[in-house]
Write an enzyme that holds these catalytic residues in place. Structure first.
Site, PDB file in Angstrom:
ATOM      1  N   GLY B 148       0.824  -1.192   0.000  1.00 14.05           N
ATOM      2  CA  GLY B 148       0.000   0.000   0.000  1.00 14.05           C
ATOM      3  C   GLY B 148       0.860   1.243   0.000  1.00 14.05           C
ATOM      4  N   CYS B 149       0.220   2.368  -0.318  1.00 14.25           N
ATOM      5  CA  CYS B 149       0.978   3.618  -0.460  1.00 14.25           C
ATOM      6  C   CYS B 149       1.477   4.115   0.891  1.00 14.25           C
ATOM      7  CB  CYS B 149       0.120   4.661  -1.162  1.00 14.25           C
ATOM      8  SG  CYS B 149      -1.549   4.837  -0.500  1.00 14.25           S
TER       9      CYS B 149
END
Lengths: 343, 343, 343, 343
Positions: B148-149
């Site tokens: 995920g970012c």
């Protein structure tokens, strides 16, 4: 009509004072000074004021200022401490939006602002203009030091926890974000659209001038020193401060929401958001409200407080008008009742 | 030429994959699926790709996908776990940009994503695609779970401190800010220009899906559980994540800057900023770099780390291409070498 | 490797030249001058270039410049005409991004730029660097005057209509909108975030310096004077020009779309959008493409042309690299092939 | 207190009506309907109204609406024509912010809105609510059709020239730019932050619904048909319309500035900017003013008019309140006197 003078009206906080006083039923700005823009109409520089302000800038003149009932300083640091003593001596009430009278210790002032304080007596007398903490003293004050923008958001956000003695005061984090208007209306590369838009960054991590002001203020509230790690960031927007505050509970608190609501009962300009809310800066854009939400992190031990203001209003000119109202015995809300503008 | 398929190419991460592969010398996207947009040209939806991509969307077809050498899932959660097992079984390498294979514990996955995990065997085999931590395993993997970012920015920012065992792992704060592209290209009120622009807010303070991913990742790095209070915020900008990380030193560290520089020696996509720097999100806009600065707060005890990425590149599609390069034994930097676009 | 020098590399067009040449396979910037920033690394000022440019600024030195194969002037008006003659005399090819060599008539130059032209011989020789009109002359030129941003968008947008002699050349309207990067990276109030963001306005309606350049250019294309009412506007965005062009048909045109497509057949950097399209500025952000759509207004007599460019690329540095490629006999597209970045 | 009802209060114009009436001394919103949001508080959806509006949405109920003195329709097209006749019959004054009663010819309405008009009698009676043109009729009206945003800016901008018969009415260009709030608060891809921010484009060049409304309005003003080529564009900002109007003089006009000033003498909400000015949209942000500047192009024959409004205020809800004031015999300015918010 109370006669108001504004020294240094060419910046964003000066323009906000003009906007707010245009809606004030019992006061009128009668004098607006700027050495550089003397002769120019204010609404030529700020076209949104066309039809709301007929004034032109004039060179600062001590006699004309002394004829005002109140004078606001919307100047860079160092000006108010030169001019305020004479005005106060002549019975003019002074509200200083600069930092000159915020830090009680002149040595601390000097170390952060690189100026020797030239008005120490008046400094000793000045009242820190956070109405939610010092309302009575403000009402009696001859000179009020209007708080900085970050310190306003942080102090109001932490106040209930500190008063309740519920958190570890040794390790509080204040991660703060501000729109670029906090940097003023000055021609510098760092404030260009091309440098600010569509980007985000921290700044002054090793130390920012609002750091000592925050420490002084939270110690006043807590009655003891409080350690706050304060990091400011620059938002790609014009108005708004969002303080995200992290504090560890030292004892169980039954109902954080109620703690906050009770701490601010009757406060006209602090709005405790509904439980579970995440306030947006735009929700207070143009308004004098500080909106605060309180959450418990998933670890059930860290309190996360979200505190938002319009830095130019509750963080500067609106709070200044609120202080003005208190100093003149008026309803604290005069001139500050229009709803925010959103979106 | 390595043949690449993209499942779900109508979102922002799909478009970024197309942009990046347009510059990749040894791979070509040959298949682009979208049930809803089947028949439409990709460059009709994304005009910046005109002249760089001739593909049209097609309905997902298992045979056509199996004919690819690699398949990227740029889909909402729940799709990859349905389709990936068959592809892997047929020898197709899979890079999943969704969350399906990120959390090792299917119970944790289920509690956050409200879906039972339907591919537990493959989940057990999947490699978490953070090259700076798992490079060798990625090179051997049949399926990579692209991080995920937020977790990317947080893990890289904390890595040197955790590896050095220099901070109190009981109380780390990760105050994170993201551009709105993280919310995807979906028609919802909360992502409208009118709801996002010129405003700032926190969200999901009581718990966000990236929370457990962060905890899993930092525990892997530290070799023990680490407590991180993670609060995400929404920035009024399209691209960019800025993680501000607060950790307390448990022992003096001689030279934080050097600690960081040494931790990332040879890493092509982690750039330790010069001492004293405050990286901007725009400095990595469109690029695959994670730029990190490390500071000591005025209390001399709290380390403040600033970690920025483009959430669509190092936080999603760029890291996916980096993983792809590793899986195929290519130079890790292929397709990722164009400078960021700023301002 | 062709050795490239850039005079005045501290502005936005200078930074763009560095970004583009970082991707150019046959040229390398070897000299970057700035009197004011001499000694500073370029990537300290422009962090997006970290890892892509190792150069530092140096004070301009005639010998060092003469050792380059090509020199770009990314300077304010008035510098190139001082320095270019000596460089050209020594065999250095010059591409001037300023206005010094754009207007053929030195009297017109003087009336708009308030400077007497000091290099009239070279002015007479200079080629106007719009490849779609003057490709062959550019290839042979010793000095190229890189067109202004507005003139590029307007000339390319009108070219097919003017060449076809299909419109009333007495009354063309060019309503143009530009991002603020056109104003350069200069510390001035008008370019502050607070003055540009979230607002829109026209400027210079009574006359803008690009007006005479447009008139000269369209007359060259039409072979006769053309009257264009040109009004520039400032957009609250960084990059991008959108020219909306209004011209009245003087005779029926069978198929406007085909007229445009045929006029630009084979042009690598002009993209005629599909019929009915409304191109967005972001579709060419960072790219060298001019995208043009042509419509007929509801009155069936007014042609409305929509022409978009990135003002810093096709409107400045990208077109300069395109001209450089032509002057050195290279593939016109070198260094300019990365897809735009959107959103 | 005049009792006001709002049908369809969940959009941006509905929220603006609430904001403006919160400042109106003689009227109060007592009913706010939304089928979808029935039961929800308005300030939960629009937090800027916290403390300024206690209402909750309710399902539309004919009896409750009939108990209001005035009802505003802030609905999509097609609703007002269903509900207004019954309300008008029961003596409720109606202000319709949708398009249902703007176009006098029901066939034109049907061709643009794809709906048969179901209230033709009321349509015949409805007054077009542009006070600067139809003030007396508005004061006597039972139903007012509040003008569209673009038509307001265009008509006011052209009015002095058309009344003076000074321009060629065969070829006027109206190049118009609007903030995205004009598209409403609807979940659609085209209004996402990611699709609107940092970009600019034209739309609906072949024909826009405001086209026929503009033609009808300018013909009313001129007393004869006027040909206007109208092209709308989308600005990367929330509020604001800027119309740039091009018209050719058919006879010399002595003093355009004076022509404009005289045409609007006494108008409370039209501000003719000083000669030479270029008004900004932010100068009227949140205010009900239309600010107009008039210029002569360098050709000395083309008049260029710059007309700006806040599309949600003078272009919608503010003008609706102005019409409401007129219909009830109040001072036209009530509720509309707060200064705009800028920057």
């Amino acid at each position: 009509m109370i006669k108001v003078g504004i020294v240094g009206g060419t910046g964003y906080t000066g323009a906000e004072l003009l906007r707010l006083f245009a809606q004030h039923p019992q006061a009128r700005v009668t004098l607006l000074t700027s050495r550089k823009e003397a002769g120019q109409r204010a609404d030529a520089m700020f076209p949104h004021l066309r039809g709301h302000c007929e004034l032109s800038f004039s060179a600062p003149d001590p006699e004309a200022l002394a004829a005002c009932d109140a004078v606001f300083f919307a100047t860079p640091h160092g000006t108010a401490m030169q001019m305020a003593p004479a005005l106060v001596a002549r019975g003019v009430k002074v509200i200083d939006l600069s930092a000159d009278f915020r830090l009680r210790d002149p040595a601390v002032f000097q170390s952060w602002y690189k100026l020797e304080h030239s008005a120490r007596e008046l400094l000793a007398e000045a009242v820190y203009g956070l109405p939610e903490v010092h309302r009575e003293a403000i009402a009696r004050a001859r000179i009020v030091a209007n708080p900085g923008c970050y310190p306003t958001a942080v102090q109001l956000g932490l106040l209930p926890l500190l008063k309740a003695g519920a958190v570890d005061t040794g390790h509080i984090v204040a991660d703060c974000k501000s729109g670029v208007s906090g940097a003023g209306r000055e021609a510098k590369i760092g404030s260009l659209y091309g440098e600010v838009a569509d980007s985000f960054k921290a700044y002054a991590v090793p130390g920012h001038r609002h750091g000592p002001e925050i420490l002084q203020g939270v110690a006043d509230i807590a009655g003891a020193p409080v350690a706050v790690t304060f990091v400011p960031h620059l938002l790609p927007q014009f108005r708004g401060i969002h303080a995200t505050l992290y504090a560890r509970l030292t004892r169980p608190v039954d109902n954080l929401q109620r703690l906050y609501e009770q701490a601010f009962v009757g406060e006209p300009f602090v709005d405790v958001a509904p439980a579970g809310d995440h306030p947006e800066t735009r929700g207070v854009r143009g308004g004098n409200t500080c909106r605060i939400a309180v959450h418990l992190a998933p670890d059930r031990q860290t309190v996360v407080v979200l505190s938002v203001i319009d830095n130019l209003v509750k963080g500067a000119s609106g709070q200044a008008v609120q202080n003005f109202n208190l100093m003149f015995g008026l309803d604290e809300r005069l001139g500050l009742q229009a709803p925010p503008l959103a979106p």
